[in-house]
Design a protein around this motif. Structure first.
Motif, PDB file in Angstrom:
ATOM      1  N   ASN A 169       0.853  -1.189   0.000  1.00 27.60           N
ATOM      2  CA  ASN A 169       0.000   0.000   0.000  1.00 27.60           C
ATOM      3  C   ASN A 169       0.888   1.238   0.000  1.00 27.60           C
ATOM      4  N   VAL A 170       0.527   2.189  -0.846  1.00 24.86           N
ATOM      5  CA  VAL A 170       1.302   3.421  -0.993  1.00 24.86           C
ATOM      6  C   VAL A 170       0.356   4.600  -0.852  1.00 24.86           C
ATOM      7  N   THR A 171       0.736   5.564  -0.022  1.00 25.44           N
ATOM      8  CA  THR A 171      -0.068   6.778   0.155  1.00 25.44           C
ATOM      9  C   THR A 171       0.715   7.973  -0.373  1.00 25.44           C
ATOM     10  N   VAL A 172       0.051   8.742  -1.230  1.00 25.07           N
ATOM     11  CA  VAL A 172       0.618   9.979  -1.755  1.00 25.07           C
ATOM     12  C   VAL A 172      -0.149  11.124  -1.104  1.00 25.07           C
ATOM     13  N   SER A 173       0.589  12.086  -0.556  1.00 23.34           N
ATOM     14  CA  SER A 173      -0.042  13.195   0.164  1.00 23.34           C
ATOM     15  C   SER A 173       0.454  14.540  -0.351  1.00 23.34           C
ATOM     16  N   TYR A 174      -0.396  15.539  -0.176  1.00 28.54           N
ATOM     17  CA  TYR A 174      -0.004  16.935  -0.352  1.00 28.54           C
ATOM     18  C   TYR A 174      -0.747  17.693   0.736  1.00 28.54           C
ATOM     19  N   GLY A 175      -0.022  18.143   1.719  1.00 32.92           N
ATOM     20  CA  GLY A 175      -0.669  18.808   2.847  1.00 32.92           C
ATOM     21  C   GLY A 175      -1.639  17.870   3.537  1.00 32.92           C
ATOM     22  N   GLU A 176      -2.877  18.308   3.671  1.00 30.88           N
ATOM     23  CA  GLU A 176      -3.924  17.523   4.347  1.00 30.88           C
ATOM     24  C   GLU A 176      -4.555  16.458   3.443  1.00 30.88           C
ATOM     25  N   SER A 177      -4.309  16.550   2.144  1.00 31.21           N
ATOM     26  CA  SER A 177      -4.967  15.659   1.182  1.00 31.21           C
ATOM     27  C   SER A 177      -4.089  14.448   0.869  1.00 31.21           C
ATOM     28  N   SER A 178      -4.733  13.287   0.704  1.00 36.67           N
ATOM     29  CA  SER A 178      -3.965  12.091   0.349  1.00 36.67           C
ATOM     30  C   SER A 178      -4.845  11.082  -0.378  1.00 36.67           C
ATOM     31  N   ALA A 179      -4.191  10.176  -1.078  1.00 34.72           N
ATOM     32  CA  ALA A 179      -4.869   9.054  -1.730  1.00 34.72           C
ATOM     33  C   ALA A 179      -3.947   7.848  -1.611  1.00 34.72           C
ATOM     34  N   THR A 180      -4.553   6.682  -1.451  1.00 33.54           N
ATOM     35  CA  THR A 180      -3.785   5.449  -1.287  1.00 33.54           C
ATOM     36  C   THR A 180      -4.062   4.527  -2.462  1.00 33.54           C
ATOM     37  N   THR A 181      -3.024   3.855  -2.913  1.00 35.40           N
ATOM     38  CA  THR A 181      -3.133   2.873  -3.987  1.00 35.40           C
ATOM     39  C   THR A 181      -2.263   1.685  -3.618  1.00 35.40           C
ATOM     40  N   THR A 182      -2.199   0.705  -4.511  1.00 36.07           N
ATOM     41  CA  THR A 182      -1.410  -0.495  -4.252  1.00 36.07           C
ATOM     42  C   THR A 182      -0.386  -0.705  -5.357  1.00 36.07           C
ATOM     43  N   LEU A 183       0.837  -0.941  -4.964  1.00 35.04           N
ATOM     44  CA  LEU A 183       1.894  -1.346  -5.877  1.00 35.04           C
ATOM     45  C   LEU A 183       1.856  -2.871  -5.899  1.00 35.04           C
ATOM     46  N   LYS A 184       1.505  -3.440  -7.079  1.00 33.94           N
ATOM     47  CA  LYS A 184       1.325  -4.890  -7.173  1.00 33.94           C
ATOM     48  C   LYS A 184       2.360  -5.516  -8.102  1.00 33.94           C
ATOM     49  N   VAL A 185       2.980  -6.575  -7.620  1.00 28.04           N
ATOM     50  CA  VAL A 185       3.859  -7.398  -8.448  1.00 28.04           C
ATOM     51  C   VAL A 185       3.242  -8.793  -8.419  1.00 28.04           C
ATOM     52  N   ILE A 186       2.822  -9.263  -9.627  1.00 33.37           N
ATOM     53  CA  ILE A 186       2.185 -10.583  -9.698  1.00 33.37           C
ATOM     54  C   ILE A 186       2.907 -11.454 -10.711  1.00 33.37           C
ATOM     55  N   GLU A 187       2.908 -12.750 -10.450  1.00 34.74           N
ATOM     56  CA  GLU A 187       3.665 -13.713 -11.245  1.00 34.74           C
ATOM     57  C   GLU A 187       3.239 -13.758 -12.707  1.00 34.74           C
TER      58      GLU A 187
END
Length: 195
Positions: A169-187
């Motif tokens: 899980n990766v969260t990108v933020s700017y000040g008070e705002s943020s969004a989370t996504t997933t870095l996926k490595v699959i076979e």
């Protein structure tokens, strides 16, 4: 015709109006004149429309009006309409807030792509607001680098693809705002694919 604004970039809800000076010729014999703000869809923001009164002894080269400001962030086109016909000269007004992030996307990768760079897309708004910088973005994973602001609504970054299968899980933020996504490595993926 020339339109000059006292300010072209104004923080949302910090002032009620902006002064516009319209310069041209024959201003003293003009017909019904309206100053309108048009949103990014070219729709009139009616709360900001100003009808300019025709006053005796009006200068024949310029007039000044106060345009009520929108309470909605965005870029607005300031246009002059003479007798309901839009003049060809316009200018732009930005009403902005703080940068905010609504979405982050990272392609899905396979372990054979490990060590290579994956593109990261960051979507939001106000990335080009005065004072906003690429260094204002923070990312929870140290593998991320090279944040670049592309437009007011888009930024990009890079992340080094892990070699191991799994999700992070990766969260990108700017000040008070943020969004989370997933870095996926699959076979099952050999390179990377948007996902």
């Amino acid at each position: 015709t020339k339109i000059s604004l006292a300010k072209t970039q104004i923080p949302v809800e910090t002032q009620e109006s902006v002064t516009a000076t319209i310069t041209g010729t024959n201003s003293d014999i003009r017909g019904v004149t309206k100053i309108k703000l048009l949103d990014s869809n070219k729709d009139e923001y009616t709360e900001s429309t100003v009808t300019v009164p025709i006053v005796n002894n009006t200068s024949n080269t310029e007039f000044t009006v106060d345009i009520p400001l929108p309470t909605t962030e965005g870029f607005y086109t300031v246009a002059v309409f003479f007798d309901d016909v839009k003049d060809t000269t316009t200018t732009t007004l930005q009403v902005y807030g703080t940068p905010s992030i609504s979405e982050v996307t990272i392609p899905v990768a396979g372990p054979s792509y490990g060590g290579n760079v994956l593109p990261v897309t960051i979507i939001g708004k106000n990335f080009k607001a005065p004072g906003a910088t690429a260094s204002g973005f923070t990312i929870s994973d140290p593998r991320f680098k090279n944040v670049t602001i592309i437009s007011d609504t888009k930024a990009k970054a890079e992340v080094t693809c892990p070699y191991a299968v799994g999700t992070t899980n990766v969260t990108v933020s700017y000040g008070e705002s943020s969004a989370t996504t997933t870095l996926k490595v699959i076979e099952s993926v050999t390179s990377y694919e948007v996902g």
